[in-house]
Design a protein around this motif. Structure first.
Motif, short mmCIF file in Angstrom:
data_model
loop_
_atom_site.label_atom_id
_atom_site.label_comp_id
_atom_site.label_asym_id
_atom_site.label_seq_id
_atom_site.Cartn_x
_atom_site.Cartn_y
_atom_site.Cartn_z
N THR A 184 17.02 -7.79 7.22
CA THR A 184 15.79 -6.81 6.11
C THR A 184 16.37 -5.31 6.02
N PRO A 185 16.29 -5.61 4.20
CA PRO A 185 16.57 -4.20 4.36
C PRO A 185 16.38 -3.19 4.61
N ILE A 186 17.43 -2.04 5.43
CA ILE A 186 16.72 -0.56 5.37
C ILE A 186 15.81 -0.05 5.06
N PRO A 187 14.88 0.58 5.39
CA PRO A 187 13.76 1.09 4.16
C PRO A 187 14.33 2.31 3.88
N ALA A 188 13.66 2.86 2.36
CA ALA A 188 14.63 3.94 1.70
C ALA A 188 13.41 4.95 1.70
N THR A 189 14.33 5.95 2.11
CA THR A 189 12.94 7.14 2.08
C THR A 189 12.81 7.37 1.05
N THR A 190 11.24 7.43 0.84
CA THR A 190 10.31 8.37 -0.42
C THR A 190 9.35 8.77 0.26
N ASN A 191 8.70 9.85 -0.34
CA ASN A 191 7.33 9.99 -0.11
C ASN A 191 6.01 9.35 -0.87
N LEU A 192 5.28 9.29 -0.64
CA LEU A 192 4.19 8.65 -1.29
C LEU A 192 2.84 9.40 -0.60
N SER A 193 2.01 9.32 -2.36
CA SER A 193 0.53 10.09 -2.07
C SER A 193 -0.23 9.01 -2.41
N LEU A 194 -1.56 9.24 -1.24
CA LEU A 194 -3.17 8.34 -2.01
C LEU A 194 -3.69 9.00 -2.05
N SER A 195 -4.58 9.05 -3.09
CA SER A 195 -5.69 10.11 -4.16
C SER A 195 -6.78 8.69 -4.48
N LYS A 196 -8.09 9.11 -3.86
CA LYS A 196 -8.97 8.45 -4.89
C LYS A 196 -10.14 9.19 -5.37
N VAL B 200 -1.58 5.49 -5.93
CA VAL B 200 -0.26 5.53 -4.91
C VAL B 200 1.07 6.59 -6.29
N SER B 201 1.17 7.44 -5.27
CA SER B 201 2.25 7.76 -6.84
C SER B 201 3.90 8.29 -5.17
N ASN B 202 4.90 7.83 -6.37
CA ASN B 202 6.16 8.16 -5.96
C ASN B 202 6.88 9.26 -5.55
N LEU B 203 6.48 10.24 -4.92
CA LEU B 203 7.69 11.47 -4.80
C LEU B 203 8.75 11.54 -4.82
N GLY B 204 9.41 10.41 -3.96
CA GLY B 204 10.57 10.32 -4.29
C GLY B 204 11.05 10.58 -2.67
N ALA C 108 8.93 4.39 5.12
CA ALA C 108 9.95 5.24 5.38
C ALA C 108 9.98 6.58 5.40
N ASP C 109 8.04 6.82 5.61
CA ASP C 109 7.69 8.04 3.81
C ASP C 109 8.17 9.75 5.58
N PRO C 110 8.47 9.65 5.05
CA PRO C 110 8.85 10.92 5.99
C PRO C 110 7.27 12.02 6.02
N ASP C 111 6.48 12.19 5.01
CA ASP C 111 5.74 12.96 4.64
C ASP C 111 4.72 11.93 5.17
N GLN C 112 3.43 12.45 6.40
CA GLN C 112 2.42 10.63 5.86
C GLN C 112 1.17 12.14 5.90
N SER C 113 1.05 13.51 5.34
CA SER C 113 -0.21 14.26 5.78
C SER C 113 -0.94 13.94 4.59
N ASN C 114 -0.28 13.47 3.41
CA ASN C 114 -0.75 13.19 2.11
C ASN C 114 -1.26 11.39 2.02
N ASN C 115 -0.92 11.03 3.15
CA ASN C 115 -1.49 9.97 3.13
C ASN C 115 -2.70 9.24 3.53
N PHE C 116 -3.33 9.68 3.37
CA PHE C 116 -4.92 10.11 4.12
C PHE C 116 -5.82 10.74 3.19
N VAL C 117 -7.03 9.74 2.51
CA VAL C 117 -8.15 10.34 2.20
C VAL C 117 -8.97 10.06 2.36
#
Length: 328
Positions: free
Chosen positions: A200-212, A230-234, A311-320
């Motif tokens: 299993t690959p090591i998850p690449a850390t990145t910040n994703l966001s969800l909008s509707k 879904v946006s990849n903010l890096g 591996a999303d370090p910021d899950q505050s923008n993962n809920f809409v």
């Protein structure tokens, strides 16, 4: 020595019966000869299991044996020589088995040996074998034959086949047994290979966001459309699946969900979409969710969606939450 049970006693009875005079030379001859007898024992046989004969040769004469002694066994149909035990040499013969010994049997002594036979179905229900003792200087040959009858029981076990080929040189009976056995071939064992676990690959850390967003109007009795983005903010591209789950409120029903690279399915009020391709930094991907608008959605409904990435370090923008106005 008991004259009644010895060779001398036998000669004395014979002479008396026929009116002969037992002279001194005749007495000396009788006291210097052997008198052999044969005895055979066996238990019941069973088809498929080797049976065993035990043969005893008794010297009831006045002198030890000199030279070779032989026992010929005429085996019953369904019986065949198998193997022997004891000091006698045994092997298959034309009619069954032949056993010999050159060891001397003293007066009043005996010699015992045994051999086994293979038992086939042809021997059922009983087998009668004839055993004949052969010794040249034997005084009384009338006790040199024994008939042994043995009961034979059936069996389900397969019986091995033995093929014998005896040979007899001029002076000494010998034999060359040849045994033919069907080889047993064991089946090739199956080899269970343990699959090599996939790393299993090591998850690449990145910040994703969800909008509707709502596309068009929601009217009772028609279909409405949501656009989920879904946006990849890096700072890295994704290397594990991204999952979006949309929970439909009462009054809305699942119709369809599509998007490039997305695999979606709806179960009841829950819609799940999975994106397995890498999502580069700074890019977006969208899902078009079509729902049926029922009367229960009037005048407004709130649609909730969540995003999941290991591996999303910021899950505050993962809920809409998306409030939606509904018209009649």
């Amino acid at each position: 020595m008991n004259k009644n049970g010895s060779a001398f006693g036998w000669v004395q009875k014979f002479a008396f019966a026929f009116g002969f005079v037992v002279s001194a030379p005749l007495v000396g001859w009788a006291q210097g000869v052997t008198d052999l007898a044969i005895r055979v024992t066996a238990t019941s046989f069973q088809v498929g299991i080797p049976g065993r004969y035990v043969i005893t040769v008794v010297n009831s004469g006045a002198a030890p044996t000199e030279g070779e002694i032989g026992v010929i066994a005429d085996l019953a149909p369904g019986l065949a020589f198998h193997s022997s035990a004891g000091t006698w040499q045994c092997g298959p013969s034309e009619n069954g088995a032949l056993c010999t010994t050159s060891a001397s049997i003293r007066a009043g002594q005996s010699s015992t040996f045994s051999f086994t036979v293979s038992v086939a179905r042809e021997a059922i229900p009983r087998a009668s074998s004839v055993f004949r003792l052969r010794y040249g200087p034997d005084l009384r040959p009338t006790n040199n034959t024994s008939v042994k009858t043995t009961s034979v029981r059936p069996s389900r076990r397969p019986m091995p086949t033995f093929t014998s080929s005896p040979t007899f040189p001029p002076n000494r009976p010998t034999w060359t047994p040849t045994r033919t056995l069907s080889p047993t071939i064991s089946p090739t064992p199956s080899i269970t290979r343990t699959p090599t676990p996939t790393a299993t690959p090591i998850p690449a850390t990145t910040n994703l966001s969800l909008s509707k967003a709502v596309s068009g109007r929601f009217v009772v009795g028609t279909n409405g459309t949501y656009i989920l983005t879904v946006s990849n903010l890096g700072p890295n591209a994704t290397n594990l699946p991204v999952v979006v789950t949309d929970t439909l409120p009462s009054g809305l029903s699942f119709v369809a969900a599509t998007g490039t690279g997305w695999s979606c399915r709806g179960t009841g009020s829950s819609v799940e979409c999975v994106y397995s391709d890498p999502l580069p930094v700074g890019t977006t991907t969208t899902i078009t969710l079509t729902v049926g608008v029922g009367s229960g959605a009037y005048p407004t409904v709130t649609n909730v969606a969540t995003l999941s990435y290991p591996a999303d370090p910021d899950q505050s923008n993962n809920f809409v939450r998306r409030p939606t106005s509904v018209r009649r």
